[in-house]
Design a protein around this motif. Structure first.
Motif, mmCIF file in Angstrom:
data_model
loop_
_atom_site.group_PDB
_atom_site.id
_atom_site.type_symbol
_atom_site.label_atom_id
_atom_site.label_comp_id
_atom_site.label_asym_id
_atom_site.label_seq_id
_atom_site.Cartn_x
_atom_site.Cartn_y
_atom_site.Cartn_z
ATOM 1 N N LEU A 11 -9.923 -7.600 15.544
ATOM 2 C CA LEU A 11 -9.122 -6.786 14.626
ATOM 3 C C LEU A 11 -8.189 -5.851 15.396
ATOM 4 O O LEU A 11 -7.031 -5.641 14.992
ATOM 5 C CB LEU A 11 -10.056 -5.976 13.711
ATOM 6 C CG LEU A 11 -10.913 -6.807 12.743
ATOM 7 C CD1 LEU A 11 -11.899 -5.910 12.021
ATOM 8 C CD2 LEU A 11 -10.030 -7.555 11.750
ATOM 9 N N ALA A 12 -8.671 -5.306 16.497
ATOM 10 C CA ALA A 12 -7.819 -4.419 17.300
ATOM 11 C C ALA A 12 -6.635 -5.197 17.864
ATOM 12 O O ALA A 12 -5.493 -4.701 17.871
ATOM 13 C CB ALA A 12 -8.640 -3.796 18.427
ATOM 14 N N GLU A 13 -6.880 -6.425 18.340
ATOM 15 C CA GLU A 13 -5.790 -7.241 18.867
ATOM 16 C C GLU A 13 -4.824 -7.627 17.762
ATOM 17 O O GLU A 13 -3.606 -7.704 17.978
ATOM 18 C CB GLU A 13 -6.369 -8.489 19.532
ATOM 19 C CG GLU A 13 -5.412 -9.209 20.455
ATOM 20 C CD GLU A 13 -4.990 -8.355 21.639
ATOM 21 O OE1 GLU A 13 -3.763 -8.213 21.842
ATOM 22 O OE2 GLU A 13 -5.859 -7.823 22.345
ATOM 23 N N LEU A 14 -5.332 -7.872 16.567
ATOM 24 C CA LEU A 14 -4.474 -8.216 15.441
ATOM 25 C C LEU A 14 -3.549 -7.052 15.090
ATOM 26 O O LEU A 14 -2.359 -7.258 14.791
ATOM 27 C CB LEU A 14 -5.332 -8.605 14.236
ATOM 28 C CG LEU A 14 -4.605 -9.023 12.963
ATOM 29 C CD1 LEU A 14 -3.667 -10.207 13.235
ATOM 30 C CD2 LEU A 14 -5.602 -9.384 11.859
ATOM 31 N N ARG A 15 -4.079 -5.837 15.153
ATOM 32 C CA ARG A 15 -3.236 -4.667 14.869
ATOM 33 C C ARG A 15 -2.128 -4.515 15.902
ATOM 34 O O ARG A 15 -1.009 -4.132 15.584
ATOM 35 C CB ARG A 15 -4.091 -3.393 14.838
ATOM 36 C CG ARG A 15 -4.800 -3.147 13.521
ATOM 37 C CD ARG A 15 -5.409 -1.757 13.468
ATOM 38 N NE ARG A 15 -6.514 -1.641 14.424
ATOM 39 C CZ ARG A 15 -7.780 -1.933 14.154
ATOM 40 N NH1 ARG A 15 -8.100 -2.365 12.936
ATOM 41 N NH2 ARG A 15 -8.715 -1.802 15.060
ATOM 42 N N ARG A 16 -2.432 -4.814 17.165
ATOM 43 C CA ARG A 16 -1.448 -4.645 18.237
ATOM 44 C C ARG A 16 -0.462 -5.802 18.339
ATOM 45 O O ARG A 16 0.566 -5.682 19.007
ATOM 46 C CB ARG A 16 -2.174 -4.510 19.585
ATOM 47 C CG ARG A 16 -2.942 -3.237 19.771
ATOM 48 C CD ARG A 16 -3.359 -3.071 21.229
ATOM 49 N NE ARG A 16 -4.309 -4.094 21.634
ATOM 50 C CZ ARG A 16 -5.633 -3.948 21.613
ATOM 51 N NH1 ARG A 16 -6.158 -2.815 21.159
ATOM 52 N NH2 ARG A 16 -6.420 -4.921 22.032
ATOM 53 N N SER A 17 -0.742 -6.910 17.705
ATOM 54 C CA SER A 17 -0.015 -8.146 17.970
ATOM 55 C C SER A 17 1.429 -8.164 17.477
ATOM 56 O O SER A 17 2.259 -8.898 17.990
ATOM 57 C CB SER A 17 -0.762 -9.325 17.339
ATOM 58 O OG SER A 17 -0.730 -9.225 15.925
ATOM 59 N N GLY A 18 1.731 -7.427 16.454
ATOM 60 C CA GLY A 18 3.065 -7.501 15.863
ATOM 61 C C GLY A 18 3.152 -8.493 14.722
ATOM 62 O O GLY A 18 4.195 -8.606 14.064
ATOM 63 N N ILE A 19 2.090 -9.237 14.479
ATOM 64 C CA ILE A 19 2.079 -10.162 13.339
ATOM 65 C C ILE A 19 2.070 -9.404 12.025
ATOM 66 O O ILE A 19 2.760 -9.756 11.068
ATOM 67 C CB ILE A 19 0.860 -11.110 13.434
ATOM 68 C CG1 ILE A 19 1.085 -12.145 14.539
ATOM 69 C CG2 ILE A 19 0.605 -11.814 12.110
ATOM 70 C CD1 ILE A 19 -0.048 -13.129 14.695
ATOM 71 N N ALA A 20 1.287 -8.335 11.991
ATOM 72 C CA ALA A 20 1.204 -7.526 10.769
ATOM 73 C C ALA A 20 2.412 -6.597 10.696
ATOM 74 O O ALA A 20 2.650 -5.805 11.602
ATOM 75 C CB ALA A 20 -0.086 -6.726 10.754
ATOM 76 N N SER A 21 3.168 -6.689 9.593
ATOM 77 C CA SER A 21 4.312 -5.790 9.417
ATOM 78 C C SER A 21 3.853 -4.347 9.299
ATOM 79 O O SER A 21 4.572 -3.422 9.679
ATOM 80 C CB SER A 21 5.117 -6.201 8.176
ATOM 81 O OG SER A 21 4.283 -6.258 7.040
#
Length: 480
Positions: free
Chosen positions: A75-85
């Protein structure tokens, strides 16, 4: 050091083709990328992500983490990834992998993106339901989004954990097996000439994880001299970690593998060396182990005599040259390095290197000749297979046999010899070849061609007698 990204043109195009398929269909595509450790899976995918110019998530699992820790890291990587607007929509915690994949699907929406899960087998080891959760999420959620899902793991684990027919994700992902760099790619990475490039390939096995420690332009023996000052050098550490990963317990499989790495080639010799105080390994035990190591894993290669008649016995060898060198020499060298005896370690390597290289280069030369034959680069258009030949007494052994098919040929097109030491191929070597070749079923004097592959130029009398001479430049050119 060999730090620049080298080669992998075909593999990058495979990934770009899948990304174009995603763009054209608006639906997800999954690909499983597998290969042995340090072969460059992560580096390849990172290069692809950097060039794709799309938002991407790159999550790497950690061995030994709990499920909760892995979920938090995902989840932390998902937040940092830039995929989520809006990163705030990604929760701080979820109840399990089904919930994590639902979050991922919600964040993706209809945006084209790349999602990478590296070291995936470790997630499956942590959570028995991971494979099923991934399959369900893919079928119901992720496949409906324009996402390229890349799943990375070691060859064996990926076969067992993901792509086997009885696993949940079977049939849902394309498969890409990443092989080591070829000799020409190794040479370009290190800035070496043809002969040194082949030596470097034999030492490293073409593994980027070892090549990264090789100073650009450094000759192979000088590289090994420098490595003998470091007990943790990758040239020792990579094969050591591979052995520990593939054979975590000192079982019969490990004993069989080490017997072959130590130079035993035949079923009987392997059985004797890998046996115990009670005697040699029974055939009923050894044969399934050899099958598993050569077909299921596969970390062994099996060679059979090539001629117009079926031949025996089969011979076994460690498929990867770096691991083969480790078992034959580098492990003993490393022991000396650990004891602070760097010069003695290098001297031991130098003593064993020439003889080992002379045999280790043979499969590489045969592969090169076969590739050249299939591409139409040899003088004979009907060569479809290149192997070697021996009888039960191993007298004679013929290094090269070119034939119209394998394992049993209709016609032997050429016979040949490989001499990969510092002295020229001379009349004595030619005499051994011509007198030994007549024992090969299908060899016809004055009709079957003669081939010489030599590290140094043959004597003029030899050059006038044989039909084809190859040196290091010719071998390397096959992969240019």
């Amino acid at each position: 050091m060999a730090t620049d990204f080298v080669g992998r043109r075909v593999e990058l195009e495979v990934l770009r083709t899948r990304l174009r398929r995603v763009a054209a269909s608006g639906r997800g595509v999954a690909m499983a990328i597998r290969g042995r450790r340090q072969v460059g899976k992560s580096r390849l995918v990172q290069e692809f992500c950097d060039s794709a110019q799309l938002p991407y998530l790159y999550f790497t699992a950690t061995k030994g983490m709990s499920v909760v820790e892995s979920l938090d890291a995902f989840l932390a990587e998902l937040r940092r990834s830039g995929i989520a607007s809006d990163p705030a929509v990604v929760p701080d915690a979820v109840g399990g992998w089904p919930d994590a994949f639902r979050v991922l699907a919600t964040v993706l929406g209809d945006r084209q993106a790349v999602v990478v899960i590296d070291e995936l087998p470790w997630l499956a080891e942590q959570d028995d339901v991971f494979d099923g959760a991934l399959q369900t999420a893919w079928d119901r959620l992720l496949q409906q989004s324009p996402v390229l899902l890349l799943l990375l793991g070691s060859d064996i684990h990926m076969m067992e954990r993901l792509t086997a027919y009885d696993r949940p994700f079977y049939g849902r992902a394309d498969n890409l097996v990443l092989h080591p760099l070829n000799p020409a790619e190794v040479g370009r990475a290190l800035g070496l000439d043809a002969a040194a490039s082949i030596d470097a390939h034999l030492i490293t096995g073409g593994l980027p994880g070892i090549l990264r420690s090789w100073e650009h332009g450094l000759a192979p023996l000088e590289f090994m001299r420098s490595e003998c000052g470091d007990p943790s050098a990758p040239v020792f550490g990579v094969p050591e970690s591979t052995l520990l990963a593939e054979f975590p317990a000192p079982d019969q499989s490990r004993r069989v593998f080490e017997a072959i790495g130590g130079g035993e080639r035949t079923h009987a010799a392997i059985a004797s060396t890998a046996g115990s105080r009670s005697g040699a390994l029974p055939s009923g035990t050894l044969s399934p182990l050899l099958q598993r190591l050569s077909v299921d894993k596969p970390i062994l290669s099996t060679d059979t005599p090539l001629s117009t008649k079926p031949g025996k016995p089969a011979l076994y060898r460690v498929a990867d040259s770096n691991l083969r060198l480790y078992l034959a020499a580098l492990r003993s060298v490393q022991d000396l390095v650990r004891r602070g005896r760097s010069q003695a370690a290098y001297d031991l390597f130098a003593r064993r290197w020439t003889a080992w290289r002379g045999k280790a280069v043979e499969p590489l030369v045969r592969d090169a000749l076969e590739v050249a034959a299939l591409s139409g680069s040899l003088p004979w258009k009907d060569v479809a297979a290149v192997g070697s030949w021996w009888n039960r007494a191993f007298n004679p052994e013929i290094d090269l046999i070119g034939a119209d098919r394998a394992p049993v040929a209709e016609r032997v097109v050429f016979a040949g010899s490989i001499k990969w030491i510092g002295t020229p191929f001379d009349r004595h070597d030619l005499h051994e070849l011509t007198h030994g070749a007549v024992a090969v079923p299908g060899f016809e004097p004055k009709r079957t061609a003669l081939v010489v592959v030599s590290l140094t130029a043959p004597e003029p009398a030899v050059a006038d007698t044989v039909d084809l001479i190859w040196g290091p430049t010719d071998v390397l050119a096959v992969w240019q």
